[in-house]
Design a protein around this motif. Sequence first.
Motif, PDB file in Angstrom:
ATOM      1  N   GLN A 283       0.825  -1.210   0.000  1.00 44.33           N
ATOM      2  CA  GLN A 283       0.000   0.000   0.000  1.00 44.33           C
ATOM      3  C   GLN A 283       0.862   1.265   0.000  1.00 44.33           C
ATOM      4  OE1 GLN A 283      -3.273  -0.914  -0.446  1.00 44.33           O
ATOM      5  NE2 GLN A 283      -2.164  -2.854  -0.326  1.00 44.33           N
ATOM      6  N   ASP A 284       2.132   1.130   0.386  1.00 47.19           N
ATOM      7  CA  ASP A 284       3.088   2.233   0.361  1.00 47.19           C
ATOM      8  C   ASP A 284       2.539   3.462   1.092  1.00 47.19           C
ATOM      9  OD1 ASP A 284       5.562   3.306  -0.221  1.00 47.19           O
ATOM     10  OD2 ASP A 284       4.894   4.213  -2.105  1.00 47.19           O
ATOM     11  N   LEU A 285       2.010   3.234   2.286  1.00 47.42           N
ATOM     12  CA  LEU A 285       1.425   4.321   3.060  1.00 47.42           C
ATOM     13  C   LEU A 285       2.509   5.175   3.718  1.00 47.42           C
ATOM     14  CD1 LEU A 285      -1.423   2.332   4.848  1.00 47.42           C
ATOM     15  CD2 LEU A 285      -1.617   3.731   2.779  1.00 47.42           C
ATOM     16  N   SER A 286       2.285   6.463   3.763  1.00 49.29           N
ATOM     17  CA  SER A 286       3.186   7.352   4.490  1.00 49.29           C
ATOM     18  C   SER A 286       2.986   7.163   5.994  1.00 49.29           C
ATOM     19  CB  SER A 286       2.905   8.808   4.120  1.00 49.29           C
ATOM     20  OG  SER A 286       1.632   9.200   4.631  1.00 49.29           O
ATOM     21  N   GLY A 287       3.883   7.731   6.785  1.00 47.56           N
ATOM     22  CA  GLY A 287       3.713   7.656   8.228  1.00 47.56           C
ATOM     23  C   GLY A 287       2.422   8.290   8.687  1.00 47.56           C
ATOM     24  N   GLU A 288       2.054   9.414   8.078  1.00 46.79           N
ATOM     25  CA  GLU A 288       0.807  10.081   8.445  1.00 46.79           C
ATOM     26  C   GLU A 288      -0.396   9.207   8.096  1.00 46.79           C
ATOM     27  OE1 GLU A 288      -1.606  14.257   7.450  1.00 46.79           O
ATOM     28  OE2 GLU A 288       0.451  13.938   6.737  1.00 46.79           O
ATOM     29  N   GLN A 289      -0.357   8.556   6.928  1.00 49.24           N
ATOM     30  CA  GLN A 289      -1.464   7.673   6.536  1.00 49.24           C
ATOM     31  C   GLN A 289      -1.542   6.463   7.454  1.00 49.24           C
ATOM     32  OE1 GLN A 289      -0.094   7.196   2.482  1.00 49.24           O
ATOM     33  NE2 GLN A 289      -1.807   8.425   1.680  1.00 49.24           N
ATOM     34  N   LEU A 290      -0.390   5.918   7.832  1.00 44.08           N
ATOM     35  CA  LEU A 290      -0.383   4.789   8.754  1.00 44.08           C
ATOM     36  C   LEU A 290      -1.017   5.183  10.079  1.00 44.08           C
ATOM     37  CD1 LEU A 290       3.214   3.485   8.010  1.00 44.08           C
ATOM     38  CD2 LEU A 290       1.125   2.158   7.687  1.00 44.08           C
ATOM     39  N   ALA A 291      -0.649   6.355  10.576  1.00 48.70           N
ATOM     40  CA  ALA A 291      -1.200   6.811  11.849  1.00 48.70           C
ATOM     41  C   ALA A 291      -2.718   6.965  11.782  1.00 48.70           C
ATOM     42  CB  ALA A 291      -0.556   8.143  12.241  1.00 48.70           C
ATOM     43  N   GLU A 292      -3.219   7.351  10.620  1.00 50.20           N
ATOM     44  CA  GLU A 292      -4.657   7.564  10.459  1.00 50.20           C
ATOM     45  C   GLU A 292      -5.428   6.263  10.255  1.00 50.20           C
ATOM     46  OE1 GLU A 292      -4.869  10.120   7.115  1.00 50.20           O
ATOM     47  OE2 GLU A 292      -4.468  11.970   8.259  1.00 50.20           O
ATOM     48  N   ARG A 293      -4.797   5.263   9.621  1.00 49.47           N
ATOM     49  CA  ARG A 293      -5.561   4.120   9.127  1.00 49.47           C
ATOM     50  C   ARG A 293      -5.271   2.786   9.804  1.00 49.47           C
ATOM     51  NH1 ARG A 293      -4.824   4.952   2.572  1.00 49.47           N
ATOM     52  NH2 ARG A 293      -5.134   7.215   2.549  1.00 49.47           N
ATOM     53  N   VAL A 294      -4.029   2.593  10.273  1.00 47.70           N
ATOM     54  CA  VAL A 294      -3.586   1.226  10.508  1.00 47.70           C
ATOM     55  C   VAL A 294      -4.336   0.525  11.634  1.00 47.70           C
ATOM     56  CG1 VAL A 294      -1.721   1.694  12.142  1.00 47.70           C
ATOM     57  CG2 VAL A 294      -1.503  -0.192  10.543  1.00 47.70           C
ATOM     58  N   PHE A 295      -4.836   1.247  12.632  1.00 46.65           N
ATOM     59  CA  PHE A 295      -5.537   0.586  13.727  1.00 46.65           C
ATOM     60  C   PHE A 295      -7.050   0.718  13.634  1.00 46.65           C
ATOM     61  CE2 PHE A 295      -1.363   1.689  15.730  1.00 46.65           C
ATOM     62  CZ  PHE A 295      -0.875   0.393  15.728  1.00 46.65           C
ATOM     63  N   THR A 296      -7.543   1.100  12.465  1.00 50.55           N
ATOM     64  CA  THR A 296      -8.992   1.265  12.298  1.00 50.55           C
ATOM     65  C   THR A 296      -9.647  -0.071  11.973  1.00 50.55           C
ATOM     66  OG1 THR A 296      -8.830   1.701   9.927  1.00 50.55           O
ATOM     67  CG2 THR A 296      -8.650   3.606  11.420  1.00 50.55           C
ATOM     68  N   PRO A 297     -10.921  -0.232  12.317  1.00 45.17           N
ATOM     69  CA  PRO A 297     -11.642  -1.456  11.942  1.00 45.17           C
ATOM     70  C   PRO A 297     -11.647  -1.684  10.435  1.00 45.17           C
ATOM     71  CG  PRO A 297     -12.898  -0.200  13.554  1.00 45.17           C
ATOM     72  CD  PRO A 297     -11.757   0.671  13.143  1.00 45.17           C
ATOM     73  N   GLU A 298     -11.702  -0.606   9.668  1.00 43.43           N
ATOM     74  CA  GLU A 298     -11.734  -0.747   8.209  1.00 43.43           C
ATOM     75  C   GLU A 298     -10.446  -1.373   7.681  1.00 43.43           C
ATOM     76  OE1 GLU A 298     -14.575   2.128   9.628  1.00 43.43           O
ATOM     77  OE2 GLU A 298     -12.376   2.059   9.861  1.00 43.43           O
ATOM     78  N   PHE A 299      -9.314  -0.968   8.266  1.00 38.63           N
ATOM     79  CA  PHE A 299      -8.035  -1.525   7.832  1.00 38.63           C
ATOM     80  C   PHE A 299      -7.975  -3.017   8.165  1.00 38.63           C
ATOM     81  CE2 PHE A 299      -3.421  -2.115   7.905  1.00 38.63           C
ATOM     82  CZ  PHE A 299      -3.030  -1.388   6.787  1.00 38.63           C
ATOM     83  N   ALA A 300      -8.401  -3.366   9.363  1.00 33.86           N
ATOM     84  CA  ALA A 300      -8.418  -4.774   9.760  1.00 33.86           C
ATOM     85  C   ALA A 300      -9.345  -5.588   8.865  1.00 33.86           C
ATOM     86  CB  ALA A 300      -8.847  -4.899  11.219  1.00 33.86           C
ATOM     87  N   GLU A 301     -10.471  -4.996   8.471  1.00 31.65           N
ATOM     88  CA  GLU A 301     -11.412  -5.702   7.585  1.00 31.65           C
ATOM     89  C   GLU A 301     -10.799  -5.960   6.216  1.00 31.65           C
ATOM     90  OE1 GLU A 301     -14.897  -3.316   7.546  1.00 31.65           O
ATOM     91  OE2 GLU A 301     -15.341  -3.689   9.685  1.00 31.65           O
ATOM     92  N   HIS A 302     -10.030  -4.996   5.707  1.00 34.24           N
ATOM     93  CA  HIS A 302      -9.344  -5.197   4.430  1.00 34.24           C
ATOM     94  C   HIS A 302      -8.419  -6.411   4.506  1.00 34.24           C
ATOM     95  CE1 HIS A 302     -10.655  -1.888   1.966  1.00 34.24           C
ATOM     96  NE2 HIS A 302     -10.349  -0.991   2.889  1.00 34.24           N
ATOM     97  N   ILE A 303      -7.644  -6.488   5.593  1.00 32.99           N
ATOM     98  CA  ILE A 303      -6.719  -7.611   5.753  1.00 32.99           C
ATOM     99  C   ILE A 303      -7.480  -8.920   5.902  1.00 32.99           C
ATOM    100  CG2 ILE A 303      -4.962  -8.607   7.271  1.00 32.99           C
ATOM    101  CD1 ILE A 303      -3.986  -5.782   7.827  1.00 32.99           C
ATOM    102  N   ALA A 304      -8.576  -8.899   6.664  1.00 30.74           N
ATOM    103  CA  ALA A 304      -9.367 -10.110   6.856  1.00 30.74           C
ATOM    104  C   ALA A 304      -9.922 -10.614   5.532  1.00 30.74           C
ATOM    105  CB  ALA A 304     -10.503  -9.848   7.839  1.00 30.74           C
ATOM    106  N   ARG A 305     -10.410  -9.711   4.688  1.00 28.59           N
ATOM    107  CA  ARG A 305     -10.930 -10.129   3.381  1.00 28.59           C
ATOM    108  C   ARG A 305      -9.819 -10.712   2.515  1.00 28.59           C
ATOM    109  NH1 ARG A 305     -14.105  -5.368   3.792  1.00 28.59           N
ATOM    110  NH2 ARG A 305     -12.662  -4.190   2.467  1.00 28.59           N
ATOM    111  N   MET A 306      -8.655 -10.114   2.588  1.00 28.49           N
ATOM    112  CA  MET A 306      -7.537 -10.606   1.792  1.00 28.49           C
ATOM    113  C   MET A 306      -7.118 -12.007   2.238  1.00 28.49           C
ATOM    114  SD  MET A 306      -3.657  -9.269   1.797  1.00 28.49           S
ATOM    115  CE  MET A 306      -3.640  -9.828   3.489  1.00 28.49           C
TER     116      MET A 306
END
Length: 363
Positions: A283-306
């Motif tokens: 995903q090549d996320l920046s540090g700011e994007q990681l801080a915003e997204r990585v611990f969200t339920p949506e991010f976990a759902e993406h990984i679960a679907r994958m």
Amino acid sequence: MMGKAHTAVLERAAEAAGGHYGQLLLRQRHWIERRAAGRFNDGVLRDWHYKKTPQTVWCVRRLTRAILDSPADDESRTAFLLHWVSHYFVDAIWTCHVAQRYMEGASALEQKEFDNGIEYEVEEIVDGPAFDAPRLDGRGYWTLFWQGRLESDRRSRPLLDAWARRDGYLDIALESVPYCVASFAAYLNTLNVRRQGVPASGTGKRTGPPTRNSDAALAANAWVVALDRALEQMRPVQEVLDTQPRTLVTGAEIDAQLDERGAAYGTGTPDLAHWSGEWVLAQDLSGEQLAERVFTPEFAEHIARMRGYDRSIEQDEQAGRPSTPAAIADRDRQVATMYAWLARWDVAVMPPQAVPRQPNKGA
């Protein structure tokens, strides 16, 4: 190792290593305060890889490449990656994880209860001397990693016996902590060397600067070269040591040599296609994007679907529901890899009479 204890290991290692990467880790407090390493792997990735020694080698190499390629002006991203890779160093040689290979017949949930039961107690004493960093003495990070894995294996059965008696188990568990700290400190030190082209001096805040390479350290670095050959050839490491030339090399040099030639330590060909971390890196996320997204339920759902599943097998057991076929297949694939590697490991490092039986599927 849980969040608070893992953070203590990470901070002690960063203080001992100093230099660019050690200072960067300590400076980027956001990820320390979030306890990113533990929360990311356990809470988002639900990642079997960090406790399975063969896959740890592959993941460390992949994350190292990502760290070295991380933009110089995005310290937050680099710090996140450093937190992430620290998890693979620490958990693979934490005795409570290693000991689970000997828990024959125990369910995944029973193993988790054993592991967590000790970790909860460790969380309460992270400010104590058990977490002090050993002095950097010239051992490479692969040397310290494999020495830690060996020492944890040797302590595993005494730990299980002590746990069964509920007596003395915490002292045994804590004996692996110095290897966890030292291996990651040496890793940061080698990253500093690769970045600067000269040895890092260390901050000296807790342990003082690295000492002159001791004879013991140089011999240990030679041992890890022999270990790699022993694992690949399924031979005792002492037999290899007795026949190979003794080249005494410093830690940073030996790590660079082993990484450059892709030393696999008997783990086989990397198979990271099933590793959800590869998807995260893509995903090549920046540090700011990681801080915003990585611990969200949506991010976990993406990984679960994958991956095809969400919750871990022990979580399914605890909830009284069957695990998904994808989760079982993932577990079985990784355990099969571990079985094959353990057969090589036991031949390489243990006397013949001490070679244990194969672990159960939850190992």
